[in-house]
Scaffold this active site. Structure first.
Site, short mmCIF file in Angstrom:
data_model
loop_
_atom_site.label_atom_id
_atom_site.label_comp_id
_atom_site.label_asym_id
_atom_site.label_seq_id
_atom_site.Cartn_x
_atom_site.Cartn_y
_atom_site.Cartn_z
N GLU A 235 -5.59 -4.68 10.61
CA GLU A 235 -4.43 -3.81 10.56
C GLU A 235 -4.91 -3.11 11.98
OE1 GLU A 235 -2.33 -2.60 6.88
OE2 GLU A 235 -4.14 -1.44 6.96
N SER B 239 3.09 -2.18 10.32
CA SER B 239 4.58 -2.33 10.61
C SER B 239 5.22 -3.57 9.99
CB SER B 239 4.85 -1.83 12.04
OG SER B 239 4.62 -0.39 12.40
N GLY C 43 2.66 -1.23 4.32
CA GLY C 43 2.88 0.13 3.95
C GLY C 43 4.30 0.63 3.92
N GLY C 44 4.77 1.27 4.71
CA GLY C 44 6.04 2.07 4.52
C GLY C 44 7.31 1.17 3.54
N ASN D 266 0.77 -1.14 0.08
CA ASN D 266 0.04 0.05 -0.31
C ASN D 266 0.86 1.17 -0.03
OD1 ASN D 266 -1.83 1.98 0.59
ND2 ASN D 266 -2.37 1.52 2.54
N TRP D 267 1.15 1.96 -1.12
CA TRP D 267 1.93 2.96 -1.39
C TRP D 267 1.19 4.34 -0.79
CZ3 TRP D 267 5.63 3.32 -6.29
CH2 TRP D 267 5.99 2.04 -6.37
#
Ligand code: PGA
Length: 252
Positions: free
Chosen positions: A169, A214, A235-236, A13-14
């Site tokens: 999440e 995370s 994500g990140g 997920n950008w």
């Protein structure tokens, strides 16, 4: 259904990150994905502006492209919004709905998320429905109540293994570097599985339930080994090909 019968999915997920030069990073993901084919499904959810280009770039590589949100209606006077049909038209196969950032910052309710998941199906997309408790809810011992309410309210009737992915999440784990213990993840995922089966029948046994929050190289192996964790929503760490591929390589 045995866990091994659910093909794992690692989705990136950008969020609101990425400009046209990000095609280079996406190329790196494509280049590194060959050895993973057949073992794990890969998906990148770039910002809407890059969906068309990435979908064309992905070609027959097997990497799926997803959107990050959609409107419930197919078209109309909804300035700034994007429909499931538009995402599909641009080359997406899936769309994330009900991400906690949308639930929190855009005040999306379970009913709205449910309408968006229905819209995803209408548009021919897989709905990746996100659920998860806040830190305050966890501390108050309400985690399973919250998850139950979100599952009941956010999943439309008509669930199949092919049209739905659920992402657990915990809100407090997103972007914080914090993760629940394996035991907590196991409890949540088992509860989610049971609840989907209870409400949607045996198809619920085949729906993939991803863990998100995370996920990184250093914890992916442990998290992905938890029963009923069928992959990750990243994500990140998905912004760097090396990290994203390293996480997916847990399934090699
Ligand atoms: P994170 O985000 O991996 O950066 O914590 C996960 C998500 O929001 O999907």
């Amino acid at each position: 259904m045995a866990i091994s019968e659910r093909r794992p999915l690692v989705a990136g997920n950008w969020k609101m990150n990425g400009l046209r030069p990000s095609a280079v990073e996406f190329s790196r993901i494509m280049a590194g994905s060959a050895g993973l084919a057949g073992k794990v499904d890969l998906m990148i959810c770039p910002p809407a502006t890059l969906i068309r280009a990435f979908a064309e770039q992905a070609g027959t590589s097997g990497i799926a492209i997803g959107g990050q949100n959609c409107h419930a209606e197919p078209a109309g006077a909804f300035t700034g919004d994007i429909s499931a049909e538009m995402l599909k038209d641009a080359g997406a196969n899936a769309v994330i709905v009900g991400h906690s950032e949308r639930r929190t910052l855009h005040k999306e309710t379970d009913a709205e998320v449910c309408a968006k998941a229905r819209a995803a199906w209408r548009g021919g997309l897989i709905a990746i429905v996100c659920i998860g408790e806040t830190q305050a809810e966890r501390e108050a011992g309400q985690t399973l109540d919250v998850l139950g309410r979100q599952i009941d309210g956010s999943l439309p009737d008509g669930v199949t293994a092919a049209n739905l992915v659920v992402a657990y999440e915990p809100v407090w784990a997103i972007g914080t570097g914090l993760t629940p213990t394996s035991a907590d993840v196991a409890q949540a995922h088992e509860f989610i599985r049971q609840r989907i089966v209870e409400h949607h029948g045996v198809a619920g046994n085949s729906v993939r339930i991803l863990y998100g929050g995370s996920v990184k190289l250093s914890n992916a192996k442990e998290l992905m080994a938890v029963p009923h964790v069928d992959g990750a929503l990243v994500g990140g760490a998905s912004l760097k090909a090396e990290d994203f591929l390293g996480i997916a390589a847990v399934y090699r």
